[in-house]
Write a protein that holds these residues in place. Structure first.
Motif, PDB file in Angstrom:
ATOM      1  N   GLU A 158      14.214 -26.068 -44.966  1.00  0.00           N
ATOM      2  CA  GLU A 158      14.202 -26.900 -43.759  1.00  0.00           C
ATOM      3  C   GLU A 158      15.616 -27.185 -43.249  1.00  0.00           C
ATOM      4  OE1 GLU A 158      13.087 -29.800 -47.208  1.00  0.00           O
ATOM      5  OE2 GLU A 158      12.742 -27.699 -46.635  1.00  0.00           O
ATOM      6  N   ASN A 159      16.593 -27.160 -44.197  1.00  0.00           N
ATOM      7  CA  ASN A 159      17.986 -27.369 -43.781  1.00  0.00           C
ATOM      8  C   ASN A 159      18.510 -26.188 -42.960  1.00  0.00           C
ATOM      9  OD1 ASN A 159      17.916 -29.787 -45.074  1.00  0.00           O
ATOM     10  ND2 ASN A 159      19.333 -29.246 -46.721  1.00  0.00           N
ATOM     11  N   LEU A 160      17.999 -25.001 -43.255  1.00  0.00           N
ATOM     12  CA  LEU A 160      18.368 -23.828 -42.459  1.00  0.00           C
ATOM     13  C   LEU A 160      17.870 -24.001 -41.026  1.00  0.00           C
ATOM     14  CD1 LEU A 160      19.471 -20.908 -42.189  1.00  0.00           C
ATOM     15  CD2 LEU A 160      17.175 -20.106 -42.816  1.00  0.00           C
ATOM     16  N   PHE A 161      16.638 -24.471 -40.885  1.00  0.00           N
ATOM     17  CA  PHE A 161      16.077 -24.708 -39.542  1.00  0.00           C
ATOM     18  C   PHE A 161      16.927 -25.733 -38.787  1.00  0.00           C
ATOM     19  CE2 PHE A 161      13.477 -27.060 -36.546  1.00  0.00           C
ATOM     20  CZ  PHE A 161      12.831 -26.049 -35.850  1.00  0.00           C
ATOM     21  N   LYS A 162      17.292 -26.801 -39.468  1.00  0.00           N
ATOM     22  CA  LYS A 162      18.096 -27.851 -38.834  1.00  0.00           C
ATOM     23  C   LYS A 162      19.464 -27.317 -38.414  1.00  0.00           C
ATOM     24  CE  LYS A 162      15.806 -31.412 -41.601  1.00  0.00           C
ATOM     25  NZ  LYS A 162      15.916 -32.262 -42.804  1.00  0.00           N
ATOM     26  N   LEU A 163      20.061 -26.492 -39.290  1.00  0.00           N
ATOM     27  CA  LEU A 163      21.381 -25.929 -38.979  1.00  0.00           C
ATOM     28  C   LEU A 163      21.309 -25.014 -37.767  1.00  0.00           C
ATOM     29  CD1 LEU A 163      24.374 -25.458 -39.648  1.00  0.00           C
ATOM     30  CD2 LEU A 163      23.644 -23.614 -41.189  1.00  0.00           C
ATOM     31  N   ILE A 164      20.279 -24.168 -37.707  1.00  0.00           N
ATOM     32  CA  ILE A 164      20.132 -23.253 -36.570  1.00  0.00           C
ATOM     33  C   ILE A 164      19.972 -24.032 -35.279  1.00  0.00           C
ATOM     34  CG2 ILE A 164      18.653 -21.492 -35.512  1.00  0.00           C
ATOM     35  CD1 ILE A 164      17.958 -20.572 -38.372  1.00  0.00           C
ATOM     36  N   PHE A 165      19.169 -25.100 -35.328  1.00  0.00           N
ATOM     37  CA  PHE A 165      18.977 -25.916 -34.127  1.00  0.00           C
ATOM     38  C   PHE A 165      20.306 -26.541 -33.693  1.00  0.00           C
ATOM     39  CE2 PHE A 165      18.169 -29.956 -31.990  1.00  0.00           C
ATOM     40  CZ  PHE A 165      17.323 -29.548 -30.970  1.00  0.00           C
ATOM     41  N   VAL A 166      21.037 -27.097 -34.653  1.00  0.00           N
ATOM     42  CA  VAL A 166      22.324 -27.731 -34.339  1.00  0.00           C
ATOM     43  C   VAL A 166      23.296 -26.703 -33.757  1.00  0.00           C
ATOM     44  CG1 VAL A 166      24.371 -28.834 -35.350  1.00  0.00           C
ATOM     45  CG2 VAL A 166      22.076 -29.599 -36.010  1.00  0.00           C
ATOM     46  N   LEU A 167      23.333 -25.507 -34.344  1.00  0.00           N
ATOM     47  CA  LEU A 167      24.213 -24.448 -33.836  1.00  0.00           C
ATOM     48  C   LEU A 167      23.853 -24.088 -32.392  1.00  0.00           C
ATOM     49  CD1 LEU A 167      24.423 -22.021 -36.905  1.00  0.00           C
ATOM     50  CD2 LEU A 167      26.288 -23.365 -35.932  1.00  0.00           C
ATOM     51  N   LYS A 168      22.557 -23.972 -32.134  1.00  0.00           N
ATOM     52  CA  LYS A 168      22.110 -23.638 -30.775  1.00  0.00           C
ATOM     53  C   LYS A 168      22.572 -24.692 -29.777  1.00  0.00           C
ATOM     54  CE  LYS A 168      17.927 -22.335 -30.001  1.00  0.00           C
ATOM     55  NZ  LYS A 168      16.917 -23.350 -29.911  1.00  0.00           N
ATOM     56  N   ILE A 169      22.402 -25.945 -30.142  1.00  0.00           N
ATOM     57  CA  ILE A 169      22.780 -27.030 -29.233  1.00  0.00           C
ATOM     58  C   ILE A 169      24.297 -27.063 -29.051  1.00  0.00           C
ATOM     59  CG2 ILE A 169      22.713 -29.523 -28.817  1.00  0.00           C
ATOM     60  CD1 ILE A 169      19.990 -27.891 -28.684  1.00  0.00           C
ATOM     61  N   GLN A 170      25.017 -26.892 -30.160  1.00  0.00           N
ATOM     62  CA  GLN A 170      26.487 -26.863 -30.078  1.00  0.00           C
ATOM     63  C   GLN A 170      26.977 -25.808 -29.085  1.00  0.00           C
ATOM     64  OE1 GLN A 170      27.400 -26.929 -34.487  1.00  0.00           O
ATOM     65  NE2 GLN A 170      29.373 -27.550 -33.665  1.00  0.00           N
ATOM     66  N   PHE A 171      26.409 -24.630 -29.200  1.00  0.00           N
ATOM     67  CA  PHE A 171      26.843 -23.532 -28.334  1.00  0.00           C
ATOM     68  C   PHE A 171      26.228 -23.618 -26.939  1.00  0.00           C
ATOM     69  CE2 PHE A 171      27.980 -21.631 -32.423  1.00  0.00           C
ATOM     70  CZ  PHE A 171      29.194 -21.033 -32.113  1.00  0.00           C
ATOM     71  N   ASN A 172      25.064 -24.218 -26.840  1.00  0.00           N
ATOM     72  CA  ASN A 172      24.393 -24.322 -25.533  1.00  0.00           C
ATOM     73  C   ASN A 172      25.123 -25.255 -24.569  1.00  0.00           C
ATOM     74  OD1 ASN A 172      22.424 -22.549 -26.208  1.00  0.00           O
ATOM     75  ND2 ASN A 172      20.768 -24.019 -26.356  1.00  0.00           N
ATOM     76  N   ILE A 173      25.730 -26.298 -25.107  1.00  0.00           N
ATOM     77  CA  ILE A 173      26.395 -27.281 -24.240  1.00  0.00           C
ATOM     78  C   ILE A 173      27.563 -26.646 -23.471  1.00  0.00           C
ATOM     79  CG2 ILE A 173      27.583 -29.508 -24.131  1.00  0.00           C
ATOM     80  CD1 ILE A 173      24.500 -29.549 -24.776  1.00  0.00           C
ATOM     81  N   PRO A 174      28.483 -25.922 -24.120  1.00  0.00           N
ATOM     82  CA  PRO A 174      29.520 -25.215 -23.350  1.00  0.00           C
ATOM     83  C   PRO A 174      28.918 -24.190 -22.391  1.00  0.00           C
ATOM     84  CG  PRO A 174      30.150 -25.342 -25.659  1.00  0.00           C
ATOM     85  CD  PRO A 174      28.738 -25.809 -25.582  1.00  0.00           C
ATOM     86  N   LEU A 175      27.804 -23.552 -22.806  1.00  0.00           N
ATOM     87  CA  LEU A 175      27.145 -22.583 -21.936  1.00  0.00           C
ATOM     88  C   LEU A 175      26.628 -23.267 -20.667  1.00  0.00           C
ATOM     89  CD1 LEU A 175      26.118 -19.682 -21.515  1.00  0.00           C
ATOM     90  CD2 LEU A 175      24.035 -20.336 -22.746  1.00  0.00           C
TER      91      LEU A 175
END
Length: 425
Positions: free
Chosen positions: A110-127
């Motif tokens: 479940e921590n992998l899922f959380k990390l992927i979501f956080v990474l997506k949001i981190q990169f999505n904001i500059p996008l």
């Protein structure tokens, strides 16, 4: 149910001090990203990792709230973003389970899922910031950054989870390569599935960020470039000769391949004729047939070529007349294509133009059946040449733009191309 309970407990305990603490954590996502990622994937304290994960969800929801007009869509968009996280999670899950059991037994899925979501949001904001900047400035060149940035996100999702783990560099490389292979297999299956669903393009239009490069790629796939294929230096007429009188039968678009084919036939016939003349000269024979045209191209063949090319030409004409470009650079070249097509259509169907052409000396002619001749005339139409040169110059600029926009993609896909070349797939 426990996670929902944790969510409400998290909200109920929020104080100003907590808000300051959480704001610092959000800032740390960009100032100390590695530390934030390690907290999510390495921390086995469910409440702490879940709180940080929820913080990012709330942070994302707040940003969406300020970006969209209707606030009722904030929650559905956030839920959709969570749901879409299942896509990268699905192809990273199997390598994760395998290497976790081999090297990092204390990691939680479940921590992998959380990390992927956080990474997506981190990169999505500059996008999102880049997209907003484009909308504000109307600078299409920014899309070059966006096209490359999307590949950066894809690469980060497969690289970051193994990189932040406490394993040696070789294990990290093996894990990353495996993630890459599973990602490519997933994308291949996705493309395969989409190709077998007739209306999958409707979904693709909804979820794909449209850029000038993608829009022009779509045009390139659908367009036949019949205007560029037409040779702007030559004009083809079919002439019927009866009782020493020449009658115009029809004109035909002089596409490059056809002109080249006719030139080769004329040249070959002429060479044979010259060889024959030399042989006859040696025999002192002077009474010979002066017409070197011997190869016959049937009218049915010419008609088939004409009908086939006309179909492409008028398909292109209709396409460029109806297409609506979103981006200015693409709109400019679409209009030029349409203008050149309409110009060719006007001169090839103008009796006045044809009458003017047939009064000039022909370049060469090919024998056809039933007293017909395929006659090629030299054509000098500056407008057609200028339009074609403008299109080609603009096309070169768009190719340069595409190379820049695909810079990271070309690097990212290189291993796949290398393997397919070796396997000759």
């Amino acid at each position: 149910m426990n996670e929902i309970k944790l969510f409400f407990d998290f909200l109920s305990k929020l104080t100003l001090k907590d808000l300051d603490f959480h704001f610092t954590n959000v800032v740390n996502l960009y100032t100390k990203p590695i530390s934030a990622w390690k907290k999510i994937i390495l921390n086995n304290d469910n409440e702490k990792t879940y709180n940080l994960f929820l913080l990012v969800v709330i942070y994302y929801s707040v940003i969406i709230f300020f970006l969209i007009d209707n606030s009722k869509f904030v929650i559905p968009i956030t839920i959709l973003e969570l749901f879409l996280t299942l896509i990268p999670f699905s192809f990273l899950f199997f390598p994760f389970i395998f290497f976790r059991n081999k090297w990092c037994k204390n990691l939680k899925s479940e921590n992998l899922f959380k990390l992927i979501f956080v990474l997506k949001i981190q990169f999505n904001i500059p996008l999102i910031a880049l997209v907003l900047l484009v909308n504000w400035t109307k600078m299409e060149s920014i899309f070059i950054l966006i096209d490359n940035y999307v590949i950066l996100i894809l690469g980060s999702i497969i690289i970051i989870p193994p990189i932040i783990l406490k394993i040696n560099i070789y294990k990290k490389i093996i894990w990353i390569i495996t993630n890459y292979i599973f990602q490519m297999l997933f994308l291949y299956l996705l493309v395969l599935f989409a190709s077998n669903v007739t209306d999958s393009d409707l979904l693709a239009d909804k979820i794909t960020l449209q850029t000038p490069t993608l829009e022009y790629d779509d045009f390139h796939l659908k367009y036949n470039y019949s205007d560029i294929i037409i040779d702007d230096k030559y004009f083809i007429n079919i002439i019927t000769v009866k009782n020493n009188q020449a009658y115009f039968r029809n004109s035909q678009f002089a596409n490059n391949r056809l002109v080249l084919k006719l030139m080769k036939i004329d040249s070959a016939d002429l060479k044979k004729f010259i060889k024959k003349l030399k042989n006859l000269e040696k025999q002192n024979i002077t009474s010979i047939d002066s017409d070197h045209r011997k190869t016959i191209i049937k009218l049915t063949e010419m008609d088939t070529l004409r009908i086939r090319f006309d179909k492409l030409f008028y398909k292109d004409l209709k396409f460029t007349s109806t297409i609506k470009a979103k981006f200015k650079s693409n709109s400019e070249i679409f209009k030029l294509h349409n203008k050149l097509l309409r110009y060719y259509d006007s001169i090839y169907h103008s009796q006045q133009f044809i009458n003017k052409i047939v009064t000039t000396k022909n370049e060469f002619s090919i024998l056809s059946n039933d007293n017909n001749y395929i006659v090629i005339y030299k054509m000098n139409e500056p407008e057609a040449t200028q339009l074609k040169n403008k299109i080609l110059a603009l096309r070169n600029k768009l190719i340069t733009r595409e190379k820049k926009a695909r810079f990271l993609f070309n690097i990212y896909i290189k291993p796949v191309e290398y393997v397919t070349d070796i396997l000759d797939l």
